[in-house]
Enzyme design. Structure first.
Site, PDB file in Angstrom:
ATOM      1  N   ASN A  22      54.286 -21.199  -9.845  1.00  0.00           N
ATOM      2  CA  ASN A  22      53.850 -21.437  -8.471  1.00  0.00           C
ATOM      3  C   ASN A  22      54.746 -20.716  -7.472  1.00  0.00           C
ATOM      4  OD1 ASN A  22      51.443 -23.216  -8.229  1.00  0.00           O
ATOM      5  ND2 ASN A  22      52.656 -24.521  -9.581  1.00  0.00           N
ATOM      6  N   HIS A 117      51.223 -31.347  -7.491  1.00  0.00           N
ATOM      7  CA  HIS A 117      51.151 -32.302  -8.606  1.00  0.00           C
ATOM      8  C   HIS A 117      49.845 -32.093  -9.345  1.00  0.00           C
ATOM      9  CE1 HIS A 117      51.984 -35.940 -10.870  1.00  0.00           C
ATOM     10  NE2 HIS A 117      50.720 -36.295 -10.674  1.00  0.00           N
ATOM     11  N   ASP A 153      55.116 -38.882  -5.794  1.00  0.00           N
ATOM     12  CA  ASP A 153      53.757 -38.340  -5.819  1.00  0.00           C
ATOM     13  C   ASP A 153      52.822 -39.139  -4.913  1.00  0.00           C
ATOM     14  OD1 ASP A 153      54.616 -36.477  -7.723  1.00  0.00           O
ATOM     15  OD2 ASP A 153      54.111 -37.817  -9.382  1.00  0.00           O
ATOM     16  N   GLN A 181      44.106 -23.009 -10.527  1.00  0.00           N
ATOM     17  CA  GLN A 181      43.846 -23.514  -9.181  1.00  0.00           C
ATOM     18  C   GLN A 181      45.134 -23.848  -8.430  1.00  0.00           C
ATOM     19  OE1 GLN A 181      40.824 -23.283  -7.876  1.00  0.00           O
ATOM     20  NE2 GLN A 181      40.282 -22.406  -9.870  1.00  0.00           N
TER      21      GLN A 181
END
Length: 221
Positions: A22, A117, A153, A181
């Site tokens: 990421n 997450h 989270d 995604q």
């Protein structure tokens, strides 16, 4: 004030613990000009993981703060705050940073720290999200970018990507489809923040000043 002056770019610090995929997605979006920001540093809590080399390959400043060198979580988080603040960031991005953060740390960066997450929060907080979704017989799964708060989270959601769960999926196949995604929506959220469009106000994530729904903006693949 010079009306033709170029606004200063937002400064981003990215925290990683592993492969840094990421981080790469965000760094590549910055390099391409899709995100008008500077990555001030990539910080890792584990020495010599693959993500550090990927950051160096992109000429990004890196720093390692090994959590194993600290006797308490509080001591590590305090040292990490001091290291992050030395780069004067506008935004802190958790990109696979595998640490449970102390309340003092999350409060310090309230409203300017994002996390990703791999589930459709509030479902499946914590670990092993893909297998848990399969075990529950879910027809849809996905990934969430949210503001970080003291609740693990549990912060207000900015954006989610929804992916279908197919017959025959296992945890690995589902993870791979979700990860595609991840690399789409995290740069979007970072772009929104650096443009001043994404904010946290009164416990609510807002886009262009308007409250987002509890699931944030949802994209479907």
């Amino acid at each position: 004030m010079n009306p033709t002056a170029t606004p200063e770019k937002a400064r981003i610090v990215i925290l990683i613990s592993g492969s840094g995929s990421n981080m790469v997605a965000i760094a590549d979006a910055v390099k391409a000009g899709d995100i008008n920001a500077d990555i001030a540093a990539v910080i890792c809590n584990r020495p010599e993981v693959a993500g550090l080399q990927k950051a160096r390959d992109r000429d990004l400043d890196t720093a390692v703060l090994d959590h194993k060198g600290f006797t308490t979580r509080e001591a590590f988080d305090q040292a990490l705050m001091e290291l992050i603040d030395s780069y004067d960031p506008d935004l802190v991005v958790l990109a696979g940073f595998m640490r449970i953060l102390t309340p003092a740390f999350t409060a310090h960066y309230h409203g300017r720290m994002l996390n990703i997450h791999p589930s459709l929060l509030p479902k499946y907080q914590g670990l092993n999200t893909h297998q848990r979704a399969l075990d529950a017989g879910e027809s849809e799964h996905g990934v969430t970018v949210h503001f970080v708060t003291e609740e693990l989270d549990g912060g207000p959601v900015a954006i989610q990507a929804v992916v279908p769960v197919y017959d025959g999926d296992d945890a690995l196949s589902l993870q791979k489809r979700v990860q595609v995604q991840e690399h789409v929506i995290y740069p979007i959220a970072v772009k929104w923040f650096t443009e001043g469009r994404l904010t946290l106000s009164q416990g609510t994530a807002r886009l262009d000043g308007q409250p987002l729904p509890d699931h944030g903006l949802q994209l479907r693949s």
